[in-house]
Design a protein around this motif. Sequence first.
Motif, short mmCIF file in Angstrom:
data_model
loop_
_atom_site.label_atom_id
_atom_site.label_comp_id
_atom_site.label_asym_id
_atom_site.label_seq_id
_atom_site.Cartn_x
_atom_site.Cartn_y
_atom_site.Cartn_z
N LYS A 194 0.84 -1.21 0.00
CA LYS A 194 0.00 0.00 0.00
C LYS A 194 0.87 1.26 0.00
O LYS A 194 0.59 2.23 -0.71
N ASN A 195 1.92 1.23 0.81
CA ASN A 195 2.83 2.37 0.85
C ASN A 195 3.51 2.56 -0.50
O ASN A 195 3.67 3.69 -0.97
N ALA A 196 3.89 1.45 -1.14
CA ALA A 196 4.51 1.54 -2.46
C ALA A 196 3.56 2.17 -3.47
O ALA A 196 3.98 2.98 -4.31
N ALA A 197 2.28 1.83 -3.37
CA ALA A 197 1.28 2.40 -4.28
C ALA A 197 1.19 3.91 -4.09
O ALA A 197 1.10 4.68 -5.07
N ARG A 198 1.23 4.35 -2.83
CA ARG A 198 1.16 5.79 -2.55
C ARG A 198 2.42 6.50 -3.06
O ARG A 198 2.35 7.56 -3.68
N GLN A 199 3.58 5.89 -2.81
CA GLN A 199 4.84 6.53 -3.21
C GLN A 199 5.05 6.52 -4.71
O GLN A 199 5.67 7.43 -5.27
N LEU A 200 4.53 5.49 -5.38
CA LEU A 200 4.64 5.45 -6.84
C LEU A 200 3.94 6.65 -7.48
O LEU A 200 4.41 7.20 -8.48
N MET A 201 2.82 7.05 -6.90
CA MET A 201 2.10 8.21 -7.43
C MET A 201 2.91 9.49 -7.24
O MET A 201 2.89 10.38 -8.09
N LEU A 202 3.65 9.56 -6.13
CA LEU A 202 4.41 10.77 -5.82
C LEU A 202 5.73 10.84 -6.59
O LEU A 202 6.32 11.92 -6.72
N THR A 203 6.19 9.68 -7.08
CA THR A 203 7.49 9.63 -7.78
C THR A 203 7.33 9.05 -9.18
O THR A 203 8.20 8.33 -9.67
N ALA A 204 6.22 9.36 -9.81
CA ALA A 204 5.95 8.85 -11.16
C ALA A 204 6.76 9.63 -12.19
O ALA A 204 7.33 10.68 -11.90
N GLU A 205 6.81 9.08 -13.40
CA GLU A 205 7.50 9.76 -14.49
C GLU A 205 6.88 11.15 -14.69
O GLU A 205 5.67 11.32 -14.65
N GLY A 206 7.75 12.14 -14.86
CA GLY A 206 7.30 13.52 -15.00
C GLY A 206 7.39 14.32 -13.72
O GLY A 206 7.35 15.55 -13.74
N LYS A 207 7.53 13.62 -12.56
CA LYS A 207 7.66 14.30 -11.28
C LYS A 207 9.13 14.66 -11.04
O LYS A 207 10.04 14.01 -11.54
N LYS A 208 9.35 15.69 -10.24
CA LYS A 208 10.71 16.03 -9.82
C LYS A 208 11.18 15.01 -8.78
O LYS A 208 10.37 14.42 -8.07
N PHE A 209 12.49 14.82 -8.69
CA PHE A 209 13.02 13.83 -7.77
C PHE A 209 12.69 14.18 -6.32
O PHE A 209 12.56 15.36 -5.97
N THR A 210 12.55 13.16 -5.52
CA THR A 210 12.37 13.32 -4.08
C THR A 210 13.70 12.99 -3.42
O THR A 210 14.24 11.90 -3.61
N ASP A 211 14.22 13.92 -2.66
CA ASP A 211 15.55 13.75 -2.08
C ASP A 211 15.53 12.80 -0.88
O ASP A 211 14.50 12.62 -0.23
N PHE A 212 16.64 12.19 -0.61
CA PHE A 212 16.83 11.43 0.62
C PHE A 212 18.29 11.54 1.03
O PHE A 212 19.15 11.90 0.22
N LYS A 241 23.52 12.54 -0.02
CA LYS A 241 22.19 12.89 -0.47
C LYS A 241 22.02 12.54 -1.95
O LYS A 241 22.98 12.62 -2.72
N LEU A 242 20.81 12.17 -2.32
CA LEU A 242 20.52 11.95 -3.74
C LEU A 242 20.78 13.23 -4.52
O LEU A 242 21.29 13.21 -5.64
N SER A 243 20.46 14.37 -3.92
CA SER A 243 20.64 15.67 -4.58
C SER A 243 22.10 16.04 -4.79
O SER A 243 22.40 17.01 -5.50
N ASP A 244 23.02 15.29 -4.18
CA ASP A 244 24.44 15.51 -4.46
C ASP A 244 24.80 15.07 -5.88
O ASP A 244 25.83 15.47 -6.42
N TYR A 245 23.93 14.23 -6.47
CA TYR A 245 24.22 13.64 -7.78
C TYR A 245 23.16 13.94 -8.84
O TYR A 245 23.48 13.99 -10.03
N PRO A 293 18.32 16.25 -16.58
CA PRO A 293 19.32 17.21 -16.07
C PRO A 293 18.83 18.05 -14.90
O PRO A 293 19.61 18.43 -14.03
N ASP A 294 17.51 18.35 -14.88
CA ASP A 294 16.97 19.17 -13.79
C ASP A 294 16.38 18.33 -12.66
O ASP A 294 15.77 18.87 -11.74
N GLY A 295 16.54 17.00 -12.74
CA GLY A 295 16.04 16.14 -11.69
C GLY A 295 14.65 15.58 -11.94
O GLY A 295 14.09 14.88 -11.08
N THR A 296 14.08 15.87 -13.12
CA THR A 296 12.78 15.30 -13.47
C THR A 296 12.93 13.81 -13.75
O THR A 296 13.90 13.38 -14.39
N ILE A 297 11.98 13.02 -13.29
CA ILE A 297 12.02 11.58 -13.54
C ILE A 297 11.58 11.32 -14.98
O ILE A 297 10.44 11.54 -15.35
#
Length: 334
Positions: free
Chosen positions: A186-204, A215-219, A310-314
């Motif tokens: 269920k959590n994966a289903a929710r997170q897939l919507m938030l990190t789908a193609e066309g969305k900006k990256f979510t940092d960790f 950080k993911l944003s380091d790269y 290049p701008d972090g879009t998935i």
Amino acid sequence: MKKLAFIFSALLLLASCSKGYKVTVTFPDESANGETAFLTNYDTGDTIATATISDSICTFEGDAGKGFFARLLVGGNRYGFIVEPGDIKLNIAAGTATSPLNDKMRVWGMEMQKLADDTTITEAESDARYAEGLMKFYEENKDNAIGPWAFCNFLMYKDFSEAEIDEMLKSAPAEYAQLKRVEKAKNAARQLMLTAEGKKFTDFEVKAEDGAIQKLSDYVGKGKITLVDFWASWCGPCRAEIPKLQALKEKYGDKFDVLGVAVWDNPDDTRKAMEQMNITWPVIIGTQQLNEPTDLYGIKGIPHIIIFGPDGTIYSRGLTGEDLAARLASYLKF
């Protein structure tokens, strides 16, 4: 005689109601002697028991209840099988577990392997039939230990919305709703919507062994297309994908970057695999097994590769092999 017969029958009934199990694990040689084997619950990940390997054997005994799917962890390797009342024999060399439900699992696995080896059907058809096989296997075994395993793997094999999962739970045994892997789906289903193609990256961020914060944003989002490979050293398909990524780097050079994120793995095993496979790109490694990055991106299986623009879009996610190479080429305009 009637009284003795009654007592004998009562003893047989008592024996039949016993929920005790004994797992005997045999190893192919003496190399594992002295190591600790961990018997864990597949759903929760909790350690149920430990045993020291001696003379290439270790044993576990306990209460099986209704039975459950388990994993044996030894030296970075994992072996899945069912714990059920009675004697279970796990042969590491053969990769087989023997007991009524494990025998049933083995027969089903052989049928699925035939499907995977069928060169007359497309990969998409093979995937669809495997998913159908999982659902049928679940329906046939929903009231024994196979059922929860098949149900959860069906949820993880395909992408479902949270509403679709709730609908399937209506016809499942009530206890299925309490499974941690169902909640994970269920959590994966929710997170897939938030990190789908066309969305900006979510940092960790992940704390490294030396205390540094990675950080993911380091790269990602630094002006260049970046392939982020979520992988583990024990994962065969992950290891098979790495030479393909290396070939892409040789072909395109610095026109794109690669970043590895080591998940679901022991950090020491990750570093050993990096050396064995000559991985030259940076890899984010934590101080212990990482789950947060995959939870954040709704990743249910590895390897999972995300192409960030290049701008972090998935740009894309979940592609491997030739599909990944073709998609990358289209983004690089080759």
